[in-house]
Design an enzyme around this catalytic site. Structure first.
Site, PDB file in Angstrom:
ATOM      1  N   GLU A   1       0.826  -1.213   0.000  1.00 41.31           N
ATOM      2  CA  GLU A   1       0.000   0.000   0.000  1.00 41.31           C
ATOM      3  C   GLU A   1       0.856   1.257   0.000  1.00 41.31           C
ATOM      4  OE1 GLU A   1      -3.421  -1.797   2.966  1.00 41.31           O
ATOM      5  OE2 GLU A   1      -2.354   0.022   3.488  1.00 41.31           O
TER       6      GLU A   1
ATOM      7  N   CYS B   1      -2.794   2.208   8.515  1.00 37.10           N
ATOM      8  CA  CYS B   1      -1.743   1.356   7.986  1.00 37.10           C
ATOM      9  C   CYS B   1      -2.210  -0.087   7.760  1.00 37.10           C
ATOM     10  CB  CYS B   1      -0.616   1.392   9.015  1.00 37.10           C
ATOM     11  SG  CYS B   1       0.856   0.582   8.512  1.00 37.10           S
TER      12      CYS B   1
HETATM   13  S1  SF4 Z   1       2.978  -0.015  12.903  1.00 37.66           S
HETATM   14 FE1  SF4 Z   1       3.975  -1.903  13.612  1.00 37.66          FE
HETATM   15  S2  SF4 Z   1       2.831  -3.602  12.631  1.00 37.66           S
HETATM   16 FE2  SF4 Z   1       2.315  -1.695  11.536  1.00 37.66          FE
HETATM   17  S3  SF4 Z   1       3.729  -1.631   9.817  1.00 37.66           S
HETATM   18 FE3  SF4 Z   1       4.646  -0.405  11.451  1.00 37.66          FE
HETATM   19  S4  SF4 Z   1       5.943  -1.858  12.562  1.00 37.66           S
HETATM   20 FE4  SF4 Z   1       4.558  -3.069  11.306  1.00 37.66          FE
END
Ligand code: SF4
Length: 361
Positions: A97, A348
Site C-alpha cells: 500500500e 496502515c
Molecule cells: S505499525 Fe507496527 S505492525 Fe504496523 S507496519 Fe509499522 S511496525 Fe509493522
C-alpha cells in the site's frame, strides 16, 4: 544442455555510482549516468525507448541488460478529504500500500518498505498477515514515482501554484530499519538533485525502535527526520500495543533516542496513538510528560483509527482535552493530528488486509 538467459535486474535498484560504473564498463562516457538518471527520476519514463537523447545502440543495450517496469496498480480509492490510497500488485503478486496525502501546506507520500510486517503492533492492520519479504529499492522508488505522477496530474491549487510532491514518510507497511540498506539506497535517490530532488528534511523514517540500527542511521550524514513509534508511557502500556517493547524496553529506547539526538544534533519526533482508556488517560499524560520532559523532540498525538480486529476505540473530544491539559501542565509540547482517509481504510495496512480477506473468502 539448457542455455538459460542471465536474469535481468531492475535498473532502479542501481545507485548513481553503480549505474555510472556499469556505463563505464560498456565504454559509455561519464555524463551518460546523469542523462539516464534524469530520464528515470526527473522525467519518470517507463521505457528505455523513451530516453531520446541516448543513442539507439545504448537504448537497446539497456533494454537487453535491465528491466524497467512499474508496479501494477491493483486498486485506488480517494477519500472525501482527498487522501488517495493505492494498492500495488508486485511482480510476485505481493500486495503493498501507498498513500497520497494532500493538505493545504504539503503533498505527502506514505511509502511501504516491506510486504507484510513482522512486528505485529496491536493497532495496525499491516501486522495481521505476518511478514513476507523486504521490498527492493526499485519497489520503494516506484511508489514515490507513481504518486508523483498522480500529483503532477492534479489541477493547480486555488492560488494557481503547481502542486508538487513535497514530503515522503516511510510509515506504510513494514519497518524501514528492518530493511535499512534498500531504504537508504532509495532515500539517496529521492534526495539527490539528479534523482527526485526532495529535501532530506522533508523525508521521514518511522521506526518501532530497533535500537541497534540507530547508530548506523546517525552515521548516514543525511538530514532526514526520525519518527519513533512510542505509543506507550511505560513498559506495561507499551507492551500491550507494541510487542517489540519486550525486546527493547521503553527506558532503553528513550536513552537511544537521547544518544541519537546528541550524535546528530537533530530532534526526534515521537508518535503516540490515543486510545480511550489505555493511552489517553490522566496517568498516561503525567507519565508521558515525565518521560519526555527536557528532550529536544516533537510529540505527535494521533487518535486511533478503529481497526475491527483490535477493538480499540478512539477517545472522545473531552478525553483528548483532559489528556492534552495534562501534558500542558508538565510543559510538554505536542501536535494533535487528525486521522485521515477513514472512509477509505487509510490506517496502515487496512486496504491490504481487506484485499487478503476478499481473496480468502
Ligand atoms: S505499525 Fe507496527 S505492525 Fe504496523 S507496519 Fe509499522 S511496525 Fe509493522
Amino acid at each position: 544442455m539448457v542455455n538459460r538467459e542471465p536474469e535481468k535486474s531492475e535498473i532502479r535498484d542501481l545507485s548513481f555510482e553503480e549505474l555510472a560504473s556499469y556505463l563505464e564498463s560498456i565504454k559509455e562516457p561519464p555524463f551518460r549516468a546523469g542523462q539516464v538518471f534524469k530520464w528515470l527520476y526527473e522525467q519518470g519514463v517507463w521505457s528505455f525507448a523513451d530516453m531520446k537523447n541516448l543513442s539507439q545502440g545504448l537504448r537497446s543495450r539497456l533494454d537487453q541488460d535491465f528491466i524497467l517496469k512499474p508496479n501494477t496498480v491493483a486498486s485506488q480509492v480517494t477519500s472525501r478529504d482527498g487522501t488517495t490510497k493505492f494498492l500495488f500488485d508486485l511482480a510476485d503478486h505481493q500486495k503493498i500500500e501507498t498513500v497520497l496525502i494532500p493538505t493545504a501546506e504539503r503533498v505527502t507520500a506514505c511509502i511501504s518498505t516491506q510486504a507484510g510486517c513482522k512486528f505485529g503492533c496491536k493497532f495496525c492492520a499491516s501486522g495481521l498477515g505476518g511478514w513476507e519479504r523486504n521490498l527492493t529499492s526499485a519497489e520503494i522508488l516506484d511508489q514515490v514515482l507513481h504518486v508523483r505522477g498522480v500529483v503532477r496530474g492534479l489541477p493547480p491549487e486555488a492560488n494557481k501554484r503547481e502542486r508538487r510532491l513535497s514530503h515522503i514518510v516511510f510509515m506504510g507497511t513494514g519497518e524501514p530499519l528492518d530493511n535499512l540498506a534498500n531504504v537508504l539506497k532509495a532515500i539517496r535517490i529521492i534526495n539527490s538533485p539528479q534523482g527526485l530532488n526532495i529535501a532530506a528534511r522533508h523525508i521521514t523514517i518511522s521506526t518501532v525502535g530497533l535500537i541497534p540500527k540507530f547508530k548506523e542511521l546517525a552515521e548516514q550524514g543525511i538530514q532526514f527526520e526520525l519518527a519513533v513509534s512510542l505509543h506507550g508511557y511505560d513498559d506495561a502500556s507499551r507492551n500491550v500495543l507494541m510487542p517489540i517493547n519486550k525486546q527493547y524496553p521503553i527506558k532503553e529506547l528513550i536513552a537511544a533516542c537521547r544518544e541519537y539526538i546528541k550524535r546528530t544534533n537533530r530532534q526526534v519526533t515521537f508518535e503516540y496513538i490515543l486510545i480511550a482508556g489505555l493511552t489517553c488517560t490522566d496517568k498516561a499524560a503525567r507519565e508521558l510528560g515525565r518521560l519526555l520532559r527536557g528532550m529536544i523532540c516533537k510529540l505527535n498525538l494521533i487518535p486511533c483509527n478503529p481497526v475491527s480486529e483490535f477493538g480499540h476505540q478512539p477517545p472522545t473530544k473531552e478525553q483528548i482535552r483532559a489528556f492534552t491539559n495534562g501534558l500542558d501542565a508538565v510543559g510538554v509540547h505536542y501536535t494533535l493530528r487528525r486521522p485521515r482517509g477513514q472512509d477509505v481504510a487509510a490506517a496502515c495496512g487496512q486496504l491490504r488486509a481487506l484485499a487478503r480477506k476478499s481473496v480468502n473468502t
